[in-house]
Motif scaffolding. Structure first.
Motif, PDB file in Angstrom:
ATOM      1  N   LEU A  62      35.683  70.252   8.170  1.00 50.43           N
ATOM      2  CA  LEU A  62      35.622  69.104   9.071  1.00 50.43           C
ATOM      3  C   LEU A  62      34.643  68.064   8.543  1.00 50.43           C
ATOM      4  N   THR A  63      33.510  68.514   8.049  1.00 51.89           N
ATOM      5  CA  THR A  63      32.512  67.607   7.490  1.00 51.89           C
ATOM      6  C   THR A  63      33.041  66.919   6.237  1.00 51.89           C
ATOM      7  N   ILE A  64      33.677  67.685   5.357  1.00 54.77           N
ATOM      8  CA  ILE A  64      34.227  67.104   4.131  1.00 54.77           C
ATOM      9  C   ILE A  64      35.331  66.100   4.472  1.00 54.77           C
ATOM     10  N   GLY A  65      36.198  66.457   5.406  1.00 53.08           N
ATOM     11  CA  GLY A  65      37.276  65.540   5.799  1.00 53.08           C
ATOM     12  C   GLY A  65      36.741  64.260   6.416  1.00 53.08           C
ATOM     13  N   GLY A  66      35.731  64.379   7.247  1.00 55.11           N
ATOM     14  CA  GLY A  66      35.128  63.187   7.841  1.00 55.11           C
ATOM     15  C   GLY A  66      34.450  62.319   6.797  1.00 55.11           C
ATOM     16  N   PHE A  67      33.758  62.964   5.861  1.00 56.47           N
ATOM     17  CA  PHE A  67      33.086  62.216   4.803  1.00 56.47           C
ATOM     18  C   PHE A  67      34.103  61.491   3.931  1.00 56.47           C
ATOM     19  N   ARG A  68      35.194  62.172   3.600  1.00 57.09           N
ATOM     20  CA  ARG A  68      36.239  61.534   2.784  1.00 57.09           C
ATOM     21  C   ARG A  68      36.872  60.369   3.539  1.00 57.09           C
ATOM     22  N   ARG A  69      37.073  60.533   4.833  1.00 55.43           N
ATOM     23  CA  ARG A  69      37.682  59.457   5.621  1.00 55.43           C
ATOM     24  C   ARG A  69      36.777  58.234   5.647  1.00 55.43           C
ATOM     25  N   GLU A  80      44.784  60.668   2.478  1.00 54.76           N
ATOM     26  CA  GLU A  80      45.609  61.879   2.534  1.00 54.76           C
ATOM     27  C   GLU A  80      44.771  63.131   2.277  1.00 54.76           C
ATOM     28  N   LYS A  81      43.824  63.051   1.345  1.00 61.03           N
ATOM     29  CA  LYS A  81      42.941  64.191   1.091  1.00 61.03           C
ATOM     30  C   LYS A  81      42.088  64.492   2.320  1.00 61.03           C
ATOM     31  N   SER A  82      41.640  63.438   2.999  1.00 66.07           N
ATOM     32  CA  SER A  82      40.838  63.668   4.205  1.00 66.07           C
ATOM     33  C   SER A  82      41.696  64.276   5.309  1.00 66.07           C
ATOM     34  N   ASN A  83      42.955  63.815   5.418  1.00 68.98           N
ATOM     35  CA  ASN A  83      43.855  64.406   6.411  1.00 68.98           C
ATOM     36  C   ASN A  83      44.084  65.886   6.133  1.00 68.98           C
ATOM     37  N   GLN A  84      44.232  66.248   4.870  1.00 68.02           N
ATOM     38  CA  GLN A  84      44.436  67.657   4.506  1.00 68.02           C
ATOM     39  C   GLN A  84      43.207  68.489   4.864  1.00 68.02           C
ATOM     40  N   ALA A  85      42.019  67.944   4.595  1.00 64.29           N
ATOM     41  CA  ALA A  85      40.792  68.669   4.938  1.00 64.29           C
ATOM     42  C   ALA A  85      40.672  68.828   6.453  1.00 64.29           C
ATOM     43  N   LEU A  86      41.040  67.784   7.200  1.00 63.86           N
ATOM     44  CA  LEU A  86      40.963  67.875   8.662  1.00 63.86           C
ATOM     45  C   LEU A  86      42.001  68.864   9.201  1.00 63.86           C
ATOM     46  N   ARG A  87      43.188  68.913   8.583  1.00 65.29           N
ATOM     47  CA  ARG A  87      44.181  69.920   8.979  1.00 65.29           C
ATOM     48  C   ARG A  87      43.668  71.327   8.699  1.00 65.29           C
ATOM     49  N   SER A  88      43.021  71.497   7.563  1.00 66.39           N
ATOM     50  CA  SER A  88      42.461  72.811   7.230  1.00 66.39           C
ATOM     51  C   SER A  88      41.378  73.207   8.229  1.00 66.39           C
ATOM     52  N   ALA A  89      40.582  72.250   8.649  1.00 72.26           N
ATOM     53  CA  ALA A  89      39.551  72.529   9.653  1.00 72.26           C
ATOM     54  C   ALA A  89      40.192  72.958  10.973  1.00 72.26           C
ATOM     55  N   ALA A  90      41.267  72.276  11.366  1.00 75.95           N
ATOM     56  CA  ALA A  90      41.950  72.640  12.615  1.00 75.95           C
ATOM     57  C   ALA A  90      42.528  74.051  12.524  1.00 75.95           C
TER      58      ALA A  90
END
Length: 112
Positions: A62-69, A80-90
């Protein structure tokens, strides 16, 4: 830059984990024999450990996805990379919620 940030975050997490682990004394006057717990205790400990690890990894994603976003600057590939990280967090949080249920099911199958 992102790789540097990830490396720093991982290094800090590893260092914190090593510092927070309880240390054994350098010597022991009376060695304590290892006791084997019964199955319900083992499954309860396993449930706690698995849930904690899943939640920690999901929080990292979640932190990595937010940082990438935040740092994407509108670049579609980074978004898209941030979306993938956020999906992985979910998915990680969903598994953390389901872990006690799955391990209770395992306990019922194995028998206690």
């Amino acid at each position: 830059m992102f790789r540097t940030v990830v490396r720093v975050v991982v290094a800090v997490a590893v260092a914190a984990g090593l510092l927070l682990l309880p240390g054994a004394p350098a010597y022991a006057a009376d060695p304590v024999p290892l006791a084997v717990n019964d199955l319900p205790t083992v499954i309860a400990n396993l449930t706690s450990t698995v849930t904690t690890l899943l939640a920690a990894v999901a929080t990292l994603f979640l932190t990595i996805g937010g940082f990438r976003r935040v740092t994407s600057g509108g670049d579609p590939a980074e978004v898209e990379k941030s979306n993938q990280a956020l999906r992985s967090a979910a998915i990680g949080y969903a598994l953390a919620v389901l872990a006690p249920v799955l391990l209770t099911l395992l306990k019922g199958i194995v028998g206690s």
